[in-house]
Design a protein around this motif. Structure first.
Motif, PDB file in Angstrom:
ATOM      1  N   THR A  95       0.403   1.499  -7.699  1.00 44.39           N
ATOM      2  CA  THR A  95       0.721   0.071  -7.818  1.00 44.39           C
ATOM      3  C   THR A  95       1.053  -0.296  -9.263  1.00 44.39           C
ATOM      4  N   LYS A 105       7.738  -4.026  -3.650  1.00 38.93           N
ATOM      5  CA  LYS A 105       7.324  -3.280  -2.467  1.00 38.93           C
ATOM      6  C   LYS A 105       8.219  -2.051  -2.341  1.00 38.93           C
ATOM      7  N   HIS A 125      -3.475  -1.138  -0.614  1.00 39.33           N
ATOM      8  CA  HIS A 125      -2.538  -2.100  -1.201  1.00 39.33           C
ATOM      9  C   HIS A 125      -1.414  -2.381  -0.209  1.00 39.33           C
ATOM     10  N   ARG A 128       2.062  -3.920  -1.055  1.00 40.28           N
ATOM     11  CA  ARG A 128       2.990  -3.221  -1.941  1.00 40.28           C
ATOM     12  C   ARG A 128       3.741  -2.081  -1.249  1.00 40.28           C
TER      13      ARG A 128
END
Length: 283
Positions: A95, A105, A125, A128
């Motif tokens: 990330t 993303k 996450h 993302r």
């Protein structure tokens, strides 16, 4: 972030290196400028390796509508810093990589240890990660204590021989590379021999310690593709299919006559599986 650009502010970036958590990270873009406005794919290599294992996929993806970041993980290849000692730490690092590249993303494509990282990142996450492709993946990837000990001894050649030998199927052992001039087993040995001392041991210990694969698969909401080698001795295809069955939305492609090093042993079949899945996700 270190990058080269063309003269206009709106021109896509030709990224050579990113700065992630204070360390330089090398990211190969497949021979095309990186444009975060296009669909982004991040490719994550396995233990003791680097971005070059994806050489036969990155260029195709970059020239067929994707922006590509095939990275050297921390302490590997051309990236600085020390290797991270857990799958969770690597998942969080992904990330930070996306932040450094200006990407909201991305699709994550991971092999072996990189597959565990992609899986964990998608679970931890979800905002993302739009999809995951897992090559040579299983819920658990235990490492034999003798191999862990050999890998922990910096420069121990027997660890490299074991990983490369077990990692390849018949094509690798018979010299049957589909790429002219590339011998899979010698090439794999040279790649891993170039890794910094101690890195392979850290990587294998992280794989061995990771016990959250099943829980992560249960939590992942995004679509997933599993690309498995039918003759994989390190993460058997049966184990990969069992993990896929725990995902909410998954597809499985099993490539015959292929071991753990799916993307180098069967590059064309791997590209076909990747592009079919990614095109479906774009539609």
């Amino acid at each position: 972030m270190t990058q080269t650009t063309d003269t206009t502010a709106d021109t896509p970036l030709a990224i050579n290196k990113l700065t992630v958590n204070g360390h330089a990270v090398y990211a190969h873009t497949g021979g095309r400028p990186f444009d975060p406005a296009r669909p982004v794919v991040v490719l994550l290599h396995g233990a003791g390796m680097d971005h070059t294992v994806w050489s036969l996929q990155t260029r195709y993806l970059a020239h067929h509508g994707r922006s590509v970041l095939a990275v050297d993980l921390p302490g590997h290849g051309r990236s600085g810093g020390e290797p991270l000692d857990s799958v969770a730490a690597l998942a969080d690092w992904v990330t930070a990589l996306l932040d450094a590249a200006g990407v909201a993303k991305a699709a994550l494509i991971g092999h072996s240890m990189g597959a565990l990282v992609a899986l964990d990142a998608a679970a931890r996450h979800p905002d993302r990660v739009e999809s995951v492709v897992l090559l040579g993946a299983a819920e658990r990837m235990p490492v034999h204590p003798d191999l862990l000990a050999a890998a922990a001894a910096a420069g121990e050649p027997s660890a490299i021989d074991l990983v490369i030998g077990w990692g390849h199927g018949p094509r690798g052992h018979s010299g049957g590379s589909l790429t002219p001039g590339l011998a899979l087993i010698p090439g794999g040995r040279r790649l891993m021999a170039a890794v910094k001392p101690g890195v392979l041991g850290v990587d294998l210990a992280a794989c061995n310690a990771y016990g959250q694969g099943g829980a992560a698969a249960d939590a992942v909401a995004c679509p997933a593709l599993f690309v498995l080698g039918a003759l994989d001795r390190m993460a058997p295809a049966k184990a990969g299919r069992a993990l896929a069955n725990r995902m909410k939305t998954s597809q499985v492609v099993t490539i015959p006559h292929t071991g753990h090093m799916v993307m180098t042993e069967a590059p064309d079949a791997t590209v076909e599986a990747l592009t079919s899945f990614l095109d479906l996700r774009r539609g």
